[in-house]
Design a protein around this motif. Sequence first.
Motif, PDB file in Angstrom:
ATOM      1  N   PRO A  81     -65.328  -1.962 -23.834  1.00 14.38           N
ATOM      2  CA  PRO A  81     -65.422  -0.836 -24.765  1.00 14.38           C
ATOM      3  C   PRO A  81     -65.632  -1.277 -26.205  1.00 14.38           C
ATOM      4  CG  PRO A  81     -63.603  -0.505 -23.223  1.00 14.38           C
ATOM      5  CD  PRO A  81     -64.099  -1.905 -23.019  1.00 14.38           C
ATOM      6  N   SER A  82     -65.070  -2.425 -26.593  1.00  8.80           N
ATOM      7  CA  SER A  82     -65.235  -2.888 -27.975  1.00  8.80           C
ATOM      8  C   SER A  82     -66.685  -3.253 -28.265  1.00  8.80           C
ATOM      9  CB  SER A  82     -64.318  -4.086 -28.242  1.00  8.80           C
ATOM     10  OG  SER A  82     -64.627  -5.162 -27.376  1.00  8.80           O
TER      11      SER A  82
ATOM     12  N   SER B 133     -63.350   5.101 -31.164  1.00 13.22           N
ATOM     13  CA  SER B 133     -63.703   5.036 -29.751  1.00 13.22           C
ATOM     14  C   SER B 133     -64.532   6.255 -29.352  1.00 13.22           C
ATOM     15  CB  SER B 133     -62.434   4.971 -28.902  1.00 13.22           C
ATOM     16  OG  SER B 133     -62.756   5.095 -27.534  1.00 13.22           O
ATOM     17  N   PRO B 134     -65.570   6.063 -28.545  1.00 14.76           N
ATOM     18  CA  PRO B 134     -66.347   7.212 -28.052  1.00 14.76           C
ATOM     19  C   PRO B 134     -65.614   7.986 -26.963  1.00 14.76           C
ATOM     20  CG  PRO B 134     -67.213   5.168 -27.143  1.00 14.76           C
ATOM     21  CD  PRO B 134     -66.137   4.776 -28.115  1.00 14.76           C
ATOM     22  N   PHE B 135     -64.453   7.484 -26.509  1.00 14.35           N
ATOM     23  CA  PHE B 135     -63.716   8.115 -25.419  1.00 14.35           C
ATOM     24  C   PHE B 135     -62.575   8.964 -25.959  1.00 14.35           C
ATOM     25  CE2 PHE B 135     -65.272   3.949 -23.970  1.00 14.35           C
ATOM     26  CZ  PHE B 135     -66.159   4.371 -22.999  1.00 14.35           C
TER      27      PHE B 135
ATOM     28  N   PRO C  34     -60.045   4.375 -21.708  1.00  6.11           N
ATOM     29  CA  PRO C  34     -61.044   4.432 -20.629  1.00  6.11           C
ATOM     30  C   PRO C  34     -60.653   3.725 -19.341  1.00  6.11           C
ATOM     31  CG  PRO C  34     -61.695   2.848 -22.293  1.00  6.11           C
ATOM     32  CD  PRO C  34     -60.470   3.527 -22.826  1.00  6.11           C
ATOM     33  N   GLY C  35     -59.628   2.881 -19.363  1.00  6.60           N
ATOM     34  CA  GLY C  35     -59.215   2.195 -18.148  1.00  6.60           C
ATOM     35  C   GLY C  35     -59.937   0.879 -17.950  1.00  6.60           C
ATOM     36  N   GLU C  36     -59.959   0.405 -16.705  1.00  3.24           N
ATOM     37  CA  GLU C  36     -60.519  -0.905 -16.385  1.00  3.24           C
ATOM     38  C   GLU C  36     -61.780  -0.764 -15.530  1.00  3.24           C
ATOM     39  OE1 GLU C  36     -57.345  -2.965 -14.508  1.00  3.24           O
ATOM     40  OE2 GLU C  36     -56.222  -3.281 -16.371  1.00  3.24           O
TER      41      GLU C  36
ATOM     42  N   ARG D 299     -67.639   3.314 -14.635  1.00  2.00           N
ATOM     43  CA  ARG D 299     -66.365   2.779 -14.139  1.00  2.00           C
ATOM     44  C   ARG D 299     -66.510   2.594 -12.636  1.00  2.00           C
ATOM     45  NH1 ARG D 299     -61.321   6.095 -15.880  1.00  2.00           N
ATOM     46  NH2 ARG D 299     -62.107   7.580 -14.311  1.00  2.00           N
ATOM     47  N   ALA D 300     -66.335   1.356 -12.186  1.00  2.00           N
ATOM     48  CA  ALA D 300     -66.525   1.027 -10.774  1.00  2.00           C
ATOM     49  C   ALA D 300     -65.241   1.264  -9.981  1.00  2.00           C
ATOM     50  CB  ALA D 300     -66.968  -0.424 -10.628  1.00  2.00           C
ATOM     51  N   GLU D 301     -65.390   1.356  -8.652  1.00  2.00           N
ATOM     52  CA  GLU D 301     -64.240   1.584  -7.785  1.00  2.00           C
ATOM     53  C   GLU D 301     -63.438   0.316  -7.556  1.00  2.00           C
ATOM     54  OE1 GLU D 301     -66.060   3.082  -4.280  1.00  2.00           O
ATOM     55  OE2 GLU D 301     -66.379   5.106  -5.072  1.00  2.00           O
TER      56      GLU D 301
END
Length: 511
Positions: A81-82, A99-101, A105-107, A123-125
């Motif tokens: 994100p950075s 931040s655009p979120f 946003p998580g991992e 964001r992947a599973e």
Amino acid sequence: PLLRFSGSSLVRPQLREPPDAALHEGSLSHYDGDSRSWQESYFVLLGDFTLQWFESEEALRKGCEPGGSTALSGYLLLSSPSEYAESLARLCQGLAGGSPFADAPGELLFFLYHPFRRQFCFRAESAGSRRIWRAALRDGIRYRSTELQRRDSLEAEAFLEAVRFYRQERGRYGAGDLLLGPEPEILGNVLMEDLLPVLRSQVLPSFRGSERRRQQLWLQFLQEVYALILGEISGEFEGFQKEKEKLQMELEKKIRPDLDQMLTLKDQIASKLRAVVRGPAESCCSRSVEPHLRRVMEDLMRPVGAGVEAVRSLFAQRVDEMIGRVRSSPVAVLQKELLALGRTAWQPEVMLPCYEEADLYRESLRGLEERFGFRGVTGLVLGAQNLMQQLMRNATHTFQQLWRQHRGRAGGRRQLALLLGRVKERVLKKFDCDSSSLRQRFAQEWLLRIFLPFLLKHLESGCKLELPRYESFVFADFGGIVNLENVYEETVLAALLPAVGRGEGPQGTPG
């Protein structure tokens, strides 16, 4: 073009297009800026490296139209994100960052960033899904972005030179990453470069709302402007393609009868220019270029050298694994194994450890933009990865060719394994010889791409402004053929080449 691979003793296969079928597909969560929430869609990466998305896998299987699509040329694949926020901040100068979120946003995130196209926050599973998608998208970006450079034709080279001269006429040296993508996109990039300052000063202040809302409106506006420009340019370029053959024939008729006279005139102008340019150019080289050449050459050689060694190790490993399976399997298995070996260069996840070595350029050459105005690191990374893929493709193809020549000598599985081992050693010997010269040439060419624009810019006020004095030497009939800008640049390049040779030093040819 960047590399012609002339003089390589490895057998070079014809450039093979990637498969027409989908290269990769699956569900991904993506961030929607309007609703400020994560949504799930089904994404498909096609064989031409176009990314499509559907509402669901079921919609794809039913034959529904995609929700949208984008070519991957010109995109950057970002990991955090950075990084994404920094890229947005550069594009949205004059707007507050942040931040655009809406929430953390998580991992398992990755991002596709393009200054003038739709942005993607994925964001992947799972970590495995993220790794496979990143490898596939990275390959698509590289393939589509270097389409013109890999074409290896005088026509493509002339186009890139024309764009570079256009920018230099406006005082902008070192086109760098603007020259990535097919011709219409390159022209669109250059036009957006001209428009962006005007749009920032005249349009951006008119957007109202919160800083996040203004940023969102600005990005949407840029995407709409770029789409409009690209549509117009693509139509014009397609029309030009139909006329091009006729124009080339007319130009050839004009050049052929007077070629000797044109070359003589070019030499006379070059001689006069050397008298004016050589002294200042050599002085600038010794003062501002030569002290840095050795260090930059080392920085150029290190990642491409590590990447080439990774390719060599991967090739040897794949062949050793194949030999191991042949020892314990029916002889008929060998043909399947050889086909699998030939696909290695087209398997992005397998090649990823090699390609990642080139990413080291982004850190090791970070200071070149500030000191020398070099803005082509992405093109450099992609070029190094193209070289790695070409070497793997050459090696696997040569292995297959040599095996076909000598397979009649093999009897049982033991003899077969011994023969495959000897073929491998022969290919590796050729690989070592060829890769040494190719990576050396790669570093030399990029050394010139870094320092020639720097030198041209520094000589602009003292030397280039003298060019109009020589326009009277060019006959009217030769005006569109004998180009003073070309002659001038060749003169400056002739002054730089000896300095580059001295700067390489004894370490110039690594083992």
